[in-house]
Design an enzyme around this catalytic site. Structure first.
Site, PDB file in Angstrom:
ATOM      1  CD  GLU A 116      55.225  21.269  52.384  1.00 19.89           C
ATOM      2  OE1 GLU A 116      55.154  20.819  53.534  1.00 19.89           O
ATOM      3  OE2 GLU A 116      55.858  22.299  52.087  1.00 19.89           O
ATOM      4  CB  SER A 117      50.532  21.645  50.536  1.00 17.01           C
ATOM      5  OG  SER A 117      49.231  21.961  50.936  1.00 17.01           O
TER       6      SER A 117
END
Length: 243
Positions: A116-117
Site C-alpha cells: 500500500e502506498s
C-alpha cells in the site's frame, strides 16, 4: 474503484544499504501472504493484515497472511524528522522485502505480496531484483493499492525524473512494465498519490487530488469485498488489462 496496468518504465532503486533483517515466519510448502504497510506503518497491525488479506485472497486463495516489517519513513514531510527520508526508506524496504520473499520461496512457498502506498513503490523496486535472482514467475504475485508509482497517474510517475534532495525523495517513475510477476493494481479515482492529474496547471483538478489524498488514499482497507470484486477493469494494452 479503478485499477491500472503495468505500462511504463522500471523505477531506479537506490543502492542497497547493509541491514540486519527481521525474519518472517517460515513454514514449508504453503501459500503465504506478505502484508507490507504504507508510509508511517512499519509494522502492520492484525486489523491491517485482515484488511489486506481481502485483496490477497483474490490473487492467491487460501494464503496465510502475515505482516512484514519495513521502515516506511517519510521524513520530514510525512512522518516527522525522526524517521527515515523516502529514498532511504525505499532502499531499505527493498532490501528487506526482497530477502523475505526469497526466503519464503526457498522454503517451497508461493508468495502473494500486498503493498500500500510507499510499499507499492517498494514492490515495484523488488520485482527486477527477484527476476535477477532467478525467482520463478509463478512463485510470486503482487497486489498493490494506492500506488504512487501507478503507471498512469502515480505521483512518482507523473513527475519523474524530478529529484528533491532537501526532502530526500526522487520521483523514480512507474511500476515496471516488463515484470514477469502477476501484478494487480487497485486505484481509487481521484486518489492524489495514485491518480494525480495529467494536467497539474488545472487548479480544480489539483484540489480534487488533494482531497482524494485526504479521503480516498487512506480508504483501501475499508472497502467491502463487493466493492473490490466489482472494481472496473481498465484496458491497458493488447497484452495487459486490469481488475
Amino acid at each position: 474503484l479503478i485499477s491500472a496496468g503495468l505500462l511504463a518504465a522500471t523505477p531506479v532503486a537506490t543502492a542497497r544499504p547493509e541491514l540486519v533483517l527481521r525474519a518472517v515466519q517460515l513454514t514449508a510448502g504453503q501459500d503465504v501472504g506478505l502484508v507490507v504497510g504504507g508510509t508511517g506503518t512499519p509494522i502492520p497491525s492484525q486489523d491491517y493484515i485482515d484488511g489486506a488479506n481481502a485483496y490477497i485472497q483474490r490473487i492467491l486463495p487460501g494464503a496465510v497472511s502475515q505482516g512484514v516489517f519495513t521502515p516506511e519513513g517519510g521524513s520530514p514531510i510525512y512522518t516527522g524528522v525522526k524517521s527515515l527520508p523516502f529514498d532511504t526508506s525505499f532502499a531499505q524496504g527493498t532490501t528487506i522485502l526482497t530477502a523475505d520473499i526469497e526466503n519464503q520461496v526457498a522454503a517451497g512457498n508461493t508468495v502473494a505480496v500486498f503493498g500500500e502506498s510507499q510499499s507499492s513503490t517498494i514492490s515495484g523496486m523488488v520485482m527486477p531484483e527477484l527476476a535477477q535472482d532467478g525467482i520463478a514467475a509463478d512463485a510470486v504475485k503482487f497486489v498493490l493499492v494506492g500506488n504512487p508509482s501507478n503507471p498512469d497517474g502515480g505521483l512518482l510517475e507523473r513527475f519523474a525524473p524530478l529529484s528533491l534532495p532537501a526532502l530526500g525523495i526522487t520521483f523514480d517513475g512507474a511500476t515496471p512494465a516488463d515484470s514477469i510477476y502477476q501484478t494487480d493494481i487497485y486505484t481509487q479515482e481521484y486518489d492524489g498519490f495514485a491518480d494525480f492529474p495529467k494536467y497539474p496547471i488545472n487548479l480544480l483538478s489539483d484540489l480534487t487530488a488533494y482531497l482524494g489524498i485526504v479521503f480516498n488514499h487512506i480508504a483501501y482497507l475499508g472497502l467491502t469485498p463487493d466493492q473490490i470484486d466489482t472494481a472496473i477493469r481498465l484496458p491497458t494494452s493488447a497484452t495487459d488489462s486490469l481488475i
